[in-house]
Design an enzyme around this catalytic site. Structure first.
Site, PDB file in Angstrom:
ATOM      1  N   CYS A 187       0.785  -1.191  -0.116  1.00 35.27           N
ATOM      2  CA  CYS A 187       0.000  -0.067   0.031  1.00 35.27           C
ATOM      3  C   CYS A 187       0.826   1.309  -0.100  1.00 35.27           C
ATOM      4  O   CYS A 187       1.684   1.556   0.861  1.00 35.27           O
ATOM      5  CB  CYS A 187      -0.830  -0.058   1.255  1.00 35.27           C
ATOM      6  SG  CYS A 187      -1.123   1.778   2.191  1.00 35.27           S
ATOM      7  N   GLU A 188       0.620   2.018  -0.923  1.00 36.47           N
ATOM      8  CA  GLU A 188       1.521   3.145  -1.028  1.00 36.47           C
ATOM      9  C   GLU A 188       1.294   4.494   0.046  1.00 36.47           C
ATOM     10  O   GLU A 188       2.092   5.345   0.254  1.00 36.47           O
ATOM     11  CB  GLU A 188       1.531   3.979  -2.252  1.00 36.47           C
ATOM     12  CG  GLU A 188       0.072   4.518  -2.854  1.00 36.47           C
ATOM     13  CD  GLU A 188       0.070   4.990  -4.222  1.00 36.47           C
ATOM     14  OE1 GLU A 188       0.902   4.527  -5.047  1.00 36.47           O
ATOM     15  OE2 GLU A 188      -0.937   5.794  -4.415  1.00 36.47           O
ATOM     16  N   HIS A 189       0.153   4.069   0.784  1.00 40.64           N
ATOM     17  CA  HIS A 189      -0.015   5.255   1.616  1.00 40.64           C
ATOM     18  C   HIS A 189       0.425   4.952   2.775  1.00 40.64           C
ATOM     19  O   HIS A 189       0.828   5.870   3.604  1.00 40.64           O
ATOM     20  CB  HIS A 189      -1.700   5.146   2.101  1.00 40.64           C
ATOM     21  CG  HIS A 189      -2.246   5.406   0.995  1.00 40.64           C
ATOM     22  ND1 HIS A 189      -3.749   5.000   0.433  1.00 40.64           N
ATOM     23  CD2 HIS A 189      -2.210   6.416  -0.053  1.00 40.64           C
ATOM     24  CE1 HIS A 189      -4.035   5.615  -0.538  1.00 40.64           C
ATOM     25  NE2 HIS A 189      -3.294   6.336  -1.022  1.00 40.64           N
ATOM     26  N   HIS A 190       0.914   3.493   3.462  1.00 42.81           N
ATOM     27  CA  HIS A 190       1.396   3.434   4.550  1.00 42.81           C
ATOM     28  C   HIS A 190       2.748   2.363   4.559  1.00 42.81           C
ATOM     29  O   HIS A 190       3.131   2.280   5.299  1.00 42.81           O
ATOM     30  CB  HIS A 190       0.337   2.641   5.350  1.00 42.81           C
ATOM     31  CG  HIS A 190      -0.850   2.951   5.880  1.00 42.81           C
ATOM     32  ND1 HIS A 190      -1.913   3.070   4.952  1.00 42.81           N
ATOM     33  CD2 HIS A 190      -0.931   4.163   6.930  1.00 42.81           C
ATOM     34  CE1 HIS A 190      -2.892   3.901   5.507  1.00 42.81           C
ATOM     35  NE2 HIS A 190      -2.374   4.447   6.574  1.00 42.81           N
ATOM     36  N   GLN A 201      -5.091  -0.646  -3.992  1.00 45.18           N
ATOM     37  CA  GLN A 201      -5.738  -1.845  -4.969  1.00 45.18           C
ATOM     38  C   GLN A 201      -6.780  -1.423  -6.135  1.00 45.18           C
ATOM     39  O   GLN A 201      -6.775  -2.339  -7.147  1.00 45.18           O
ATOM     40  CB  GLN A 201      -6.661  -2.424  -3.937  1.00 45.18           C
ATOM     41  CG  GLN A 201      -7.252  -3.810  -4.189  1.00 45.18           C
ATOM     42  CD  GLN A 201      -8.143  -4.679  -2.996  1.00 45.18           C
ATOM     43  OE1 GLN A 201      -7.808  -4.406  -2.110  1.00 45.18           O
ATOM     44  NE2 GLN A 201      -9.173  -5.287  -3.488  1.00 45.18           N
ATOM     45  N   HIS A 210      -5.377  -5.869   3.952  1.00 47.07           N
ATOM     46  CA  HIS A 210      -4.502  -4.802   4.120  1.00 47.07           C
ATOM     47  C   HIS A 210      -3.935  -4.690   5.523  1.00 47.07           C
ATOM     48  O   HIS A 210      -4.699  -4.707   6.436  1.00 47.07           O
ATOM     49  CB  HIS A 210      -5.061  -3.479   3.720  1.00 47.07           C
ATOM     50  CG  HIS A 210      -5.588  -3.429   2.375  1.00 47.07           C
ATOM     51  ND1 HIS A 210      -5.074  -2.403   1.312  1.00 47.07           N
ATOM     52  CD2 HIS A 210      -6.558  -3.932   1.582  1.00 47.07           C
ATOM     53  CE1 HIS A 210      -5.488  -2.342   0.423  1.00 47.07           C
ATOM     54  NE2 HIS A 210      -6.574  -3.737   0.383  1.00 47.07           N
ATOM     55  N   CYS A 264      -2.376  -2.463   6.804  1.00 43.70           N
ATOM     56  CA  CYS A 264      -2.324  -1.103   7.294  1.00 43.70           C
ATOM     57  C   CYS A 264      -3.814  -0.939   8.059  1.00 43.70           C
ATOM     58  O   CYS A 264      -3.979  -0.245   8.982  1.00 43.70           O
ATOM     59  CB  CYS A 264      -2.139  -0.059   6.292  1.00 43.70           C
ATOM     60  SG  CYS A 264      -3.459  -0.260   4.932  1.00 43.70           S
TER      61      CYS A 264
HETATM   62 ZN   LIG Z   1      -2.694   1.551   3.757  1.00 42.30          ZN
END
Ligand SMILES: [Zn+2]
Length: 184
Positions: free
Chosen positions: A71-74, A112, A140, A142
């Site tokens: 996941c590119e956010h976390h 995703q 996920h 995260c």
């Molecule tokens: Zn994430």
């Protein structure tokens, strides 16, 4: 990257010189290279390199392709199963290549939803079928390890192109087939 990982360990309050951590920056750098290696691959070329002539226009479906992404956010993993189907239009592609395409898009920083669309568009553009359907089920970390800690929830994303988008019967057949587990 090794230098940055070492700095991160210090920020975490760790001693990067202790035995278990001495080689960690090197290991982390090496594993991130592998985990994000898909960005250097050309999934379209994988498809174009494995095309065969075929007459039929029956649905081809590859179920339960395991994938691991980040996941590119976390920068935490998300992982699960991909289900991919298409309806040929004069050509078919080697089945193993479909799994390779999923892997190439998984091995990069992702969300995703985008990964789902990329797999579908790649097949649509390079195989030129009557339609493509891609569904991903993923957990996920995260969501599972932090924040609200939803342990058993998973995210489902779908991308339907061509006849899967326009024909409800084709879409319904796909959704039935990805639920079937012939070996259970
Ligand atoms: Zn994430």
């Amino acid at each position: 990257m090794e230098k940055l990982v070492r700095q991160m360990l210090v920020k975490m309050g760790e001693n990067p010189e202790r035995e278990g951590l001495v080689k960690t920056p090197e290991r982390v750098a090496r594993s991130w290279k592998e985990i994000t290696g898909g960005a250097q691959q050309d999934p379209g070329e994988m498809v174009r390199g494995a095309l065969f002539q075929a007459e039929g226009q029956e649905m081809v479906i590859v179920n339960d392709i395991d994938f691991y992404s980040v996941c590119e956010h976390h920068l935490l993993p998300f992982f699960g199963k991909a289900h991919v189907a298409y309806i040929p239009n004069g050509k078919i592609v080697g089945l193993s290549k479909i799994a390779r395409v999923v892997e190439a898009y998984a091995r990069r920083l992702q969300v995703q939803e985008r990964m789902t669309a990329q797999v579908a568009n790649c097949l649509m553009e390079n195989l030129n079928p009557l339609g493509v359907a891609v569904t991903l089920h993923a957990q996920h970390l995260c969501m599972m390890m932090r924040g609200i800690q939803k342990q058993n929830s998973y995210a489902v994303t779908s991308e339907m192109l061509g006849c899967f988008k326009n024909d409800p019967k084709t879409r319904a057949e796909f959704l039935t087939l990805i639920r079937e587990k012939p070996w259970s």
